[in-house]
Write a protein that holds these residues in place. Structure first.
Motif, PDB file in Angstrom:
ATOM      1  N   GLY A 120       8.498   7.776  -4.781  1.00  0.00           N
ATOM      2  CA  GLY A 120       8.137   6.362  -4.730  1.00  0.00           C
ATOM      3  C   GLY A 120       9.354   5.465  -4.674  1.00  0.00           C
ATOM      4  O   GLY A 120       9.382   4.486  -3.922  1.00  0.00           O
ATOM      5  N   GLU A 121      10.360   5.784  -5.436  1.00  0.00           N
ATOM      6  CA  GLU A 121      11.591   5.001  -5.419  1.00  0.00           C
ATOM      7  C   GLU A 121      12.265   5.093  -4.054  1.00  0.00           C
ATOM      8  O   GLU A 121      12.760   4.097  -3.532  1.00  0.00           O
ATOM      9  CB  GLU A 121      12.534   5.464  -6.519  1.00  0.00           C
ATOM     10  N   PHE A 122      12.274   6.296  -3.468  1.00  0.00           N
ATOM     11  CA  PHE A 122      12.851   6.466  -2.127  1.00  0.00           C
ATOM     12  C   PHE A 122      12.088   5.628  -1.110  1.00  0.00           C
ATOM     13  O   PHE A 122      12.681   4.973  -0.256  1.00  0.00           O
ATOM     14  CB  PHE A 122      12.830   7.939  -1.726  1.00  0.00           C
ATOM     15  N   TYR A 123      10.752   5.629  -1.221  1.00  0.00           N
ATOM     16  CA  TYR A 123       9.936   4.838  -0.296  1.00  0.00           C
ATOM     17  C   TYR A 123      10.243   3.355  -0.450  1.00  0.00           C
ATOM     18  O   TYR A 123      10.414   2.641   0.537  1.00  0.00           O
ATOM     19  CB  TYR A 123       8.445   5.090  -0.525  1.00  0.00           C
ATOM     20  N   PHE A 124      10.301   2.864  -1.684  1.00  0.00           N
ATOM     21  CA  PHE A 124      10.541   1.440  -1.891  1.00  0.00           C
ATOM     22  C   PHE A 124      11.922   1.021  -1.408  1.00  0.00           C
ATOM     23  O   PHE A 124      12.101  -0.103  -0.946  1.00  0.00           O
ATOM     24  CB  PHE A 124      10.341   1.063  -3.356  1.00  0.00           C
ATOM     25  N   GLU A 125      12.896   1.904  -1.492  1.00  0.00           N
ATOM     26  CA  GLU A 125      14.227   1.578  -0.993  1.00  0.00           C
ATOM     27  C   GLU A 125      14.255   1.498   0.524  1.00  0.00           C
ATOM     28  O   GLU A 125      15.035   0.750   1.097  1.00  0.00           O
ATOM     29  CB  GLU A 125      15.235   2.629  -1.459  1.00  0.00           C
ATOM     30  N   HIS A 126      13.407   2.276   1.203  1.00  0.00           N
ATOM     31  CA  HIS A 126      13.410   2.347   2.655  1.00  0.00           C
ATOM     32  C   HIS A 126      12.088   1.889   3.274  1.00  0.00           C
ATOM     33  O   HIS A 126      11.747   2.281   4.387  1.00  0.00           O
ATOM     34  CB  HIS A 126      13.710   3.784   3.097  1.00  0.00           C
ATOM     35  N   GLN A 127      11.342   1.059   2.572  1.00  0.00           N
ATOM     36  CA  GLN A 127      10.008   0.696   3.043  1.00  0.00           C
ATOM     37  C   GLN A 127      10.029  -0.101   4.342  1.00  0.00           C
ATOM     38  O   GLN A 127       9.090  -0.027   5.131  1.00  0.00           O
ATOM     39  CB  GLN A 127       9.240  -0.055   1.968  1.00  0.00           C
ATOM     40  N   MET A 128      11.088  -0.836   4.613  1.00  0.00           N
ATOM     41  CA  MET A 128      11.161  -1.586   5.859  1.00  0.00           C
ATOM     42  C   MET A 128      11.166  -0.628   7.061  1.00  0.00           C
ATOM     43  O   MET A 128      10.487  -0.872   8.060  1.00  0.00           O
ATOM     44  CB  MET A 128      12.412  -2.455   5.866  1.00  0.00           C
ATOM     45  N   VAL A 129      11.883   0.469   6.959  1.00  0.00           N
ATOM     46  CA  VAL A 129      11.937   1.453   8.042  1.00  0.00           C
ATOM     47  C   VAL A 129      10.588   2.142   8.197  1.00  0.00           C
ATOM     48  O   VAL A 129      10.048   2.238   9.304  1.00  0.00           O
ATOM     49  CB  VAL A 129      13.046   2.494   7.775  1.00  0.00           C
ATOM     50  N   PHE A 130      10.015   2.623   7.096  1.00  0.00           N
ATOM     51  CA  PHE A 130       8.741   3.331   7.154  1.00  0.00           C
ATOM     52  C   PHE A 130       7.624   2.433   7.689  1.00  0.00           C
ATOM     53  O   PHE A 130       6.836   2.849   8.534  1.00  0.00           O
ATOM     54  CB  PHE A 130       8.349   3.875   5.777  1.00  0.00           C
ATOM     55  N   ASN A 131       7.558   1.205   7.194  1.00  0.00           N
ATOM     56  CA  ASN A 131       6.501   0.294   7.635  1.00  0.00           C
ATOM     57  C   ASN A 131       6.664  -0.065   9.106  1.00  0.00           C
ATOM     58  O   ASN A 131       5.676  -0.191   9.824  1.00  0.00           O
ATOM     59  CB  ASN A 131       6.494  -0.960   6.773  1.00  0.00           C
ATOM     60  N   SER A 132       7.909  -0.216   9.559  1.00  0.00           N
ATOM     61  CA  SER A 132       8.145  -0.515  10.972  1.00  0.00           C
ATOM     62  C   SER A 132       7.669   0.631  11.857  1.00  0.00           C
ATOM     63  O   SER A 132       7.074   0.404  12.918  1.00  0.00           O
ATOM     64  CB  SER A 132       9.628  -0.764  11.217  1.00  0.00           C
ATOM     65  N   VAL A 133       7.903   1.856  11.440  1.00  0.00           N
ATOM     66  CA  VAL A 133       7.462   3.017  12.222  1.00  0.00           C
ATOM     67  C   VAL A 133       5.941   3.061  12.282  1.00  0.00           C
ATOM     68  O   VAL A 133       5.355   3.285  13.353  1.00  0.00           O
ATOM     69  CB  VAL A 133       8.027   4.324  11.631  1.00  0.00           C
ATOM     70  N   VAL A 134       5.278   2.840  11.168  1.00  0.00           N
ATOM     71  CA  VAL A 134       3.811   2.890  11.130  1.00  0.00           C
ATOM     72  C   VAL A 134       3.212   1.774  11.985  1.00  0.00           C
ATOM     73  O   VAL A 134       2.288   2.008  12.776  1.00  0.00           O
ATOM     74  CB  VAL A 134       3.307   2.796   9.673  1.00  0.00           C
ATOM     75  N   ILE A 135       3.734   0.562  11.865  1.00  0.00           N
ATOM     76  CA  ILE A 135       3.221  -0.561  12.651  1.00  0.00           C
ATOM     77  C   ILE A 135       3.499  -0.335  14.133  1.00  0.00           C
ATOM     78  O   ILE A 135       2.649  -0.608  14.989  1.00  0.00           O
ATOM     79  CB  ILE A 135       3.815  -1.888  12.154  1.00  0.00           C
ATOM     80  N   GLY A 136       4.680   0.180  14.457  1.00  0.00           N
ATOM     81  CA  GLY A 136       5.005   0.476  15.853  1.00  0.00           C
ATOM     82  C   GLY A 136       4.062   1.512  16.441  1.00  0.00           C
ATOM     83  O   GLY A 136       3.604   1.379  17.580  1.00  0.00           O
ATOM     84  N   ALA A 137       3.753   2.553  15.680  1.00  0.00           N
ATOM     85  CA  ALA A 137       2.834   3.584  16.156  1.00  0.00           C
ATOM     86  C   ALA A 137       1.429   3.012  16.354  1.00  0.00           C
ATOM     87  O   ALA A 137       0.747   3.339  17.339  1.00  0.00           O
ATOM     88  CB  ALA A 137       2.796   4.748  15.175  1.00  0.00           C
ATOM     89  N   ALA A 138       0.996   2.148  15.451  1.00  0.00           N
ATOM     90  CA  ALA A 138      -0.329   1.533  15.586  1.00  0.00           C
ATOM     91  C   ALA A 138      -0.388   0.623  16.805  1.00  0.00           C
ATOM     92  O   ALA A 138      -1.368   0.644  17.557  1.00  0.00           O
ATOM     93  CB  ALA A 138      -0.667   0.746  14.327  1.00  0.00           C
ATOM     94  N   LEU A 139       0.661  -0.151  17.040  1.00  0.00           N
ATOM     95  CA  LEU A 139       0.691  -1.027  18.209  1.00  0.00           C
ATOM     96  C   LEU A 139       0.718  -0.211  19.502  1.00  0.00           C
ATOM     97  O   LEU A 139       0.057  -0.558  20.483  1.00  0.00           O
ATOM     98  CB  LEU A 139       1.893  -1.967  18.143  1.00  0.00           C
ATOM     99  N   TYR A 140       1.475   0.873  19.505  1.00  0.00           N
ATOM    100  CA  TYR A 140       1.511   1.753  20.676  1.00  0.00           C
ATOM    101  C   TYR A 140       0.134   2.344  20.952  1.00  0.00           C
ATOM    102  O   TYR A 140      -0.322   2.401  22.091  1.00  0.00           O
ATOM    103  CB  TYR A 140       2.539   2.865  20.468  1.00  0.00           C
TER     104      TYR A 140
END
Length: 54
Positions: free
Chosen positions: A18-38
Motif C-alpha cells: 500500500g505504501e508503494f502504491y501511494f508513493e507511485h499512484q500517479m503512474v499507476f492511475n495514469s496507466v489505468v486511465i490510459g488503458a480505459a481510454l484506449y
C-alpha cells in the motif's frame, strides 16, 4: 496515530504494498486511465464499422 495502528493490525505485511502504491499512484492511475481510454476509443471504432456494413 490511531489510524496507523488499525492499518498495521488489519493489513500487516501488505502495508508495504500500500505504501508503494501511494508513493507511485500517479503512474499507476495514469496507466489505468490510459488503458480505459484506449479501450473506449478502439471499441467505438469497431461499433462504427459494424453499423456501416449493415
Amino acid at each position: 496515530m490511531m489510524v496507523d495502528i488499525f492499518l498495521e493490525f488489519m493489513l500487516g505485511p501488505m502495508r508495504a504494498i500500500g505504501e508503494f502504491y501511494f508513493e507511485h499512484q500517479m503512474v499507476f492511475n495514469s496507466v489505468v486511465i490510459g488503458a480505459a481510454l484506449y479501450k473506449l476509443a478502439s471499441g467505438n471504432k469497431r461499433e462504427g464499422k459494424e453499423t456501416e456494413s449493415m
